[in-house]
Design a protein around this motif. Structure first.
Motif, PDB file in Angstrom:
ATOM      1  N   PHE A 148       0.912  -0.715  -3.400  1.00  0.00           N
ATOM      2  CA  PHE A 148       1.181  -1.531  -4.641  1.00  0.00           C
ATOM      3  C   PHE A 148       2.480  -1.600  -4.846  1.00  0.00           C
ATOM      4  O   PHE A 148       3.237  -0.633  -4.476  1.00  0.00           O
ATOM      5  N   GLU A 200       3.407  -3.320 -10.404  1.00  0.00           N
ATOM      6  CA  GLU A 200       1.642  -3.204 -10.239  1.00  0.00           C
ATOM      7  C   GLU A 200       1.297  -1.938 -10.760  1.00  0.00           C
ATOM      8  O   GLU A 200       0.407  -1.683 -11.387  1.00  0.00           O
ATOM      9  N   LEU A 252      -3.623  -9.827  -9.298  1.00  0.00           N
ATOM     10  CA  LEU A 252      -3.899  -8.287  -9.855  1.00  0.00           C
ATOM     11  C   LEU A 252      -3.766  -8.489 -11.363  1.00  0.00           C
ATOM     12  O   LEU A 252      -4.483  -8.033 -12.196  1.00  0.00           O
ATOM     13  N   THR A 273       0.261  -8.175  -0.522  1.00  0.00           N
ATOM     14  CA  THR A 273      -1.073  -8.811   0.191  1.00  0.00           C
ATOM     15  C   THR A 273      -0.538  -9.613   1.345  1.00  0.00           C
ATOM     16  O   THR A 273       0.322 -10.753   1.001  1.00  0.00           O
ATOM     17  N   THR A 293      -2.000  -8.985  -4.329  1.00  0.00           N
ATOM     18  CA  THR A 293      -0.909  -8.528  -4.902  1.00  0.00           C
ATOM     19  C   THR A 293       0.391  -8.774  -4.252  1.00  0.00           C
ATOM     20  O   THR A 293       0.461  -9.552  -3.349  1.00  0.00           O
ATOM     21  N   GLY A 330      -5.572  -0.958  -2.517  1.00  0.00           N
ATOM     22  CA  GLY A 330      -4.311  -2.033  -2.756  1.00  0.00           C
ATOM     23  C   GLY A 330      -4.054  -2.568  -1.232  1.00  0.00           C
ATOM     24  O   GLY A 330      -4.936  -1.892  -0.318  1.00  0.00           O
ATOM     25  N   ALA A 342      -7.369  -5.560  -1.765  1.00  0.00           N
ATOM     26  CA  ALA A 342      -6.460  -6.534  -1.122  1.00  0.00           C
ATOM     27  C   ALA A 342      -7.230  -6.902   0.035  1.00  0.00           C
ATOM     28  O   ALA A 342      -7.422  -6.262   0.880  1.00  0.00           O
TER      29      ALA A 342
END
Length: 262
Positions: free
Chosen positions: A200, A204, A149, A114, A111, A195, A84
């Motif tokens: 996450f 996800e 993702l 992010t 993600t 991540g 990420a």
């Protein structure tokens, strides 16, 4: 005089010429103060490493005159780093150090948590090229466009194992998981996924756990920043699965010495 090492796009053959860009010309002429005829080492990711010399052709043009091959092209570990994006200085650090650690591909992944969505791919590639030049690598990692993702996983290559750094503690310690691989697992192509700072999201994680060839692992009890986790996981993979299991060639030590001298 230390020998400057440059990545070039052109094919490398005895007696050939490799055009140098304006940034390379500036580096050789104004930073390193190299005169015409100064020795170079050249690589392009395909033809190994070659001896060459610098030749300026006017104020804004220069070439490398290619002499002889010093090293044959050699295979490298097939491991991707999927991460990420983080803030500028730290994403530069990821690109540089992942190149030093042997990543074959750098894949920014977007993600739910992010915080950085805009990635300067040209800057990432420049950092990767510089790291490859300084460390004796014969290749430069491919730098890909950022991808969601879910999109990444939907098109995941069959047979490529994915080592997912799971901050929830849902997997065994990374060293234990990698040390327990059988021959097929060690020989397979791999990727490492790290991540964002916020971790996450639960959907996800659920998607990752449903995806074939995903191995969730833990990175210990300490909370690691995203860039630290990415590089720690890559270092563990190299030590237990990659080329750190083989003797280090003396040439790599020579490049580190040259880098220290500037």
């Amino acid at each position: 005089m230390s020998v400057s090492r440059l990545y070039v796009e052109a094919d490398l053959v005895t007696g050939g010429e490799a055009p140098l860009g304006e940034a390379q010309l500036h580096y050789l002429r104004h930073v390193m103060r190299r005169p015409d005829g100064a020795p170079l080492r050249l690589f392009n990711g395909r033809d190994g490493e070659w001896r060459g010399t610098f030749e300026a052709r006017g104020k804004r043009s220069a070439v490398a005159l290619v002499a002889e091959r010093l090293r044959e092209q050699q295979p490298e570990p097939d491991v991707w780093l999927c991460f990420a994006p983080v803030k500028r200085a730290r994403i530069d650090y990821i690109a540089e150090k992942a190149t030093e650690l042997g990543a074959a591909l750098l894949q920014p992944v977007l993600t739910r948590h992010t915080m950085v969505e805009r990635v300067n791919l040209e800057r990432l590639r420049d950092n990767a090229i510089e790291a490859a030049e300084q460390t004796g690598r014969l290749t430069v990692p491919e730098v890909r466009q950022p991808v969601e993702l879910a999109t990444l996983l939907a098109a995941w290559p069959t047979g490529r194992r994915l080592l997912m750094c799971d901050e929830t503690g849902g997997g065994p310690p990374i060293a234990e998981a990698l040390a327990g691989l059988d021959h097929a697992g060690r020989a397979a192509p791999w990727a490492i996924l790290v991540g964002p700072e916020g971790g996450f999201a639960e959907p996800e994680l659920a998607l990752l756990r449903r995806t074939p060839d995903v191995m969730a692992v833990g990175l210990g009890t300490r909370i690691l920043r995203a860039d630290t986790a990415a590089l720690a996981a890559l270092a563990c993979w190299q030590a237990l699965v990659g080329d750190w299991r083989h003797p280090t060639p003396r040439l790599a030590v020579d490049y580190r010495t040259a880098k220290a001298r500037g």
